[in-house]
Structure formats: C-alpha cells, structure tokens
Design an enzyme around this catalytic site. Structure first.
Site, short mmCIF file in Angstrom:
data_model
loop_
_atom_site.label_atom_id
_atom_site.label_comp_id
_atom_site.label_asym_id
_atom_site.label_seq_id
_atom_site.Cartn_x
_atom_site.Cartn_y
_atom_site.Cartn_z
NE ARG A 60 -3.10 -0.05 3.10
CZ ARG A 60 -2.54 0.18 4.29
NH1 ARG A 60 -2.02 1.35 4.57
NH2 ARG A 60 -2.50 -0.78 5.21
CG ASP A 182 -10.25 16.87 -13.98
OD1 ASP A 182 -9.53 16.40 -14.88
OD2 ASP A 182 -11.22 16.26 -13.50
CE LYS A 207 -12.82 9.01 -18.15
NZ LYS A 207 -13.21 10.19 -17.42
C1 PLP Z 1 -13.69 10.45 -16.06
C2 PLP Z 1 -13.31 11.72 -15.41
C3 PLP Z 1 -13.03 11.77 -14.03
C4 PLP Z 1 -13.16 10.56 -13.14
O1 PLP Z 1 -12.18 9.59 -13.41
P1 PLP Z 1 -12.39 8.00 -13.21
O2 PLP Z 1 -11.09 7.46 -13.68
O3 PLP Z 1 -13.56 7.62 -14.05
O4 PLP Z 1 -12.64 7.77 -11.76
C5 PLP Z 1 -12.63 12.99 -13.50
N1 PLP Z 1 -12.55 14.11 -14.26
C6 PLP Z 1 -12.85 14.10 -15.58
C7 PLP Z 1 -12.75 15.37 -16.37
C8 PLP Z 1 -13.24 12.92 -16.20
O5 PLP Z 1 -13.54 12.92 -17.51
#
Ligand code: PLP
Length: 370
Positions: A60, A182, A207
């Site tokens: 961990r 983000d 993504k």
């Molecule tokens: C998909 C996404 C998330 C969340 O990520 P996960 O890997 O699905 O938990 C956060 N921010 C954005 C802009 C996203 O497209």
C-alpha cells in the site's frame, strides 16, 4: 548541469543541456537503468509485501511499477506524481485536504463525479461549495476571496468551456487558496497548469493517458513537496492505490500519448469544420484543441438518441480518450446538470481514418434531416 533548469525533481537523464521535449519524455521517462540485460520496460511487480528494512515495506506504500508511471507522468506535467486507483479516488484524496467547513469554488459544469463528491461532502457538513461559470473570470476571481480551494476544469466536461487559469490562480493565491486543475481533457501535451503556478493537477488517467478503454487509473501532480507528502500520507492511510497491472497498462499507453493526441486532435479539427455545415446540428462546441467535440442536435434529445443508434464505427458508450471513436448523449445521465442541452452529444474522437469517421457520422446525421 543538465537538470538544474528542470522543475522535475527526478529528471530523465539527458546527455545534452537542453530539457527533453514532451514526445521524448513520453517515450523515455520512467525506464529502468540501462545496464546489461535489464529490461527496457519496467516489469509488473506483483507484491503485497517486501523484505523488511527498505523504504517501501508494504504494497500500500509503494510499488516499482507505480513509481515508473509516476516518474513518466510527473516528467510530462513538470512536477512529482502520485497515482491512484481511479480519477475519482484522486479527486476524493485532494478534496479531503479541505479543512472542516471551508469553501471550495468549482465550475458548475465540472465532471459529474466531482460534482457528486462536492454535493455529498456539503450535505454532510464537511465543506461549502460555490459553483461558478468558469468563463466569467471576474466572477470566479470574486468567488476566490474567502475560498480554501479553487477547483478548475478546463475544458469542462461536456460543455467544453475554458477557464483563464493563470489569472484565476493568481487571484486564488492572493486570497490564500490552493488551486487544482483537472487536466483530463487537455493532457500535459496541450496544457501544463503547473507552469501557471497551479498547486495540483488531477487526472483521470483512465481517459487519454492510458488511452485504450481498458483500465481505470487516477493521478495527482504537484511541484509542492509539502502537498506531495500530505497526499502520499493520505494515500497510504486511505488505500485508494492502483493495481500494478493497471499501472503497467497505463504506462504502456502513455508511451504513445503524443501520437494518439496528435491524431485524435487532427481528426477532431477536420470533423468540426464539416459538422459546422450540417443542418441537423444547432451547435458545434470545440475549444480549438484536443479530441473532444460536443454537438447539439437541432431536433433535441430524440434526434440525439436516434443518432447514437444509427452509426457503425462510432460506438455509443460513456467515457472518452480511447483509440476508438465513441459518443454519448450526456443528459441520459440524470446527474448531468439541466444547463447542458438535452440534445447534446459528446464525441470522443479516436485515431481511425477521418474519412471513415466522417462517412459514418454524416450518413447517420443525413438520415435525421431527410
Ligand atoms: C472520467 C473523469 C473523471 C473521473 O475519473 P475516473 O477514472 O472515471 O474515476 C474525472 N474528471 C474528468 C474530467 C473525467 O472525464
């Protein structure tokens, strides 16, 4: 002399004095030492426990496969990196930094999961949230005044609005607030928020970074050693850690990030030009870069629902940033805010041949007009 100019605390060794460019970092950062018979790629280390007396001790707290990915992504963002089990695990760990009852400023069109976490924390009295229109810089700057944390997403998902990151960050810092971006949609190839003095960059590496629609992974990057230490401590304690195989897959995907982003963006730019001419659409939203387009069907939700069933190549699926082209009517999710048009379809443009993508999409759109 080579590493002095680099903000990366663990720069990839370079024999020249010039810092390496992003494409080269994507390929070379986070490799094992080049000694005879060493593998070129960091292997998958499956280990819950390590022989005592070292720095890691337990699965961990660390893993060599995570470390390789963190070194590569950190080099690309220009900071240090921590990986997490998913993007939302990274988001939760960052929001956990906010003090009891303190204020968070966030875009009204943030990712739905981020909005869900903020709403949940607010309902339980943990923090206060002020939602803003990120395109209204003056309003965001005003909201920063009594904030502890300013959360930005740029471009936003799926409205594709852009924030003035540098101006908002300067105002937030003036007010003593941390700033998070983000950076999932832009990737470090198209936007490097740490260079605008942003404190933390968050990724859903699920993504574009991993890029093959086969893994969940999150990450946080920072240049602030104190924030890094606090977040590492929270990750150790909460345990939202990635699996070694997922880290390996993400790193494997990252090696071609520049090629995929380049192709996806070129395809998207070409499609935007053609989509803007199509009579079935009332709006085409594109921030000018990246591989995501949002289109609005003139005839609304029903036309959008028809469109996503009429294509062959384009797959109706949520998520984005994979090599394959996918699309989705976002308001089919009840949590998507009502300010997102009912007939909005978000396109995640893949790396296929753009002529095939257009032929498939145009045929389906033409059907809606006739
Ligand atoms: C998909 C996404 C998330 C969340 O990520 P996960 O890997 O699905 O938990 C956060 N921010 C954005 C802009 C996203 O497209």
């Amino acid at each position: 002399m080579s590493s002095d100019a680099s903000p990366d605390p663990r720069p990839t060794p370079s024999r020249s004095s010039e810092p390496l460019r992003a494409s080269t970092l994507a390929v070379t950062a986070g490799r094992p030492a080049k000694v005879p018979d060493a593998p070129l790629n960091e292997p998958i280390t499956m280990a819950s426990t390590y022989v005592a007396g070292g720095d890691v001790e337990y699965g961990r707290y660390g893993n060599p496969t995570w470390s390789a990915l963190e070194e590569a992504l950190g080099a690309l963002e220009g900071g240090r990196c921590l990986t997490f089990a998913s993007g939302l695990a990274a988001v939760a760990t960052v929001l956990d930094l906010v003090g009891q009852g303190a204020k968070v400023v966030a875009p009204r069109h943030s990712y739905t999961g981020t909005m869900g976490q903020l709403a949940d924390l607010e309902a339980r009295g943990r923090l206060r949230t002020q939602l803003v229109d990120v395109t209204d810089t003056a309003a965001v700057v005003e909201a920063c005044a009594d904030a502890a944390l300013v959360w930005l997403e740029s471009p936003t998902n799926p409205a594709l609005e852009l924030a003035d990151i540098a101006t908002i960050t300067a105002a937030a810092h003036e007010a003593g607030a941390y700033v998070v971006v983000d950076n999932t949609f832009a990737t470090p190839l198209l936007q490097k928020p740490l260079e605008d003095e942003v404190d933390l960059v968050v990724h859903s590496a699920t993504k574009f970074l991993a890029g093959h629609s086969d893994v969940l992974m999150g990450a946080v990057c920072t240049r602030d050693d104190d924030l890094y230490a606090v977040l590492k401590g929270r990750r150790d304690l909460i345990g939202a850690v990635p699996g070694p195989f997922e880290a390996w897959l993400t790193l494997r995907g990252l090696r071609t990030l520049h090629l995929r982003v380049e192709r996806s963006q070129a395809n998207a730019q070409e499609l935007v030009t053609r989509l803007r001419e199509h009579p079935a659409l009332s709006e085409v939203r594109y921030p000018g870069f990246g591989g995501i387009i949002s289109i609005v069907l003139a005839e609304g939700a029903m036309a959008a629902d028809l469109l996503v069933r009429k294509t062959g190549l384009w797959v109706h699926a949520t998520s984005l940033g994979g090599v394959e082209s996918t699309f989705e009517r976002r308001r089919r999710w009840k949590v998507e805010p009502a300010t997102i048009p009912d007939g909005l379809v978000r396109l995640s443009v893949g790396v296929e041949d753009v002529e095939d993508l257009w032929a498939d999409l145009r045929r389906a759109l033409d059907d809606l007009v006739l």
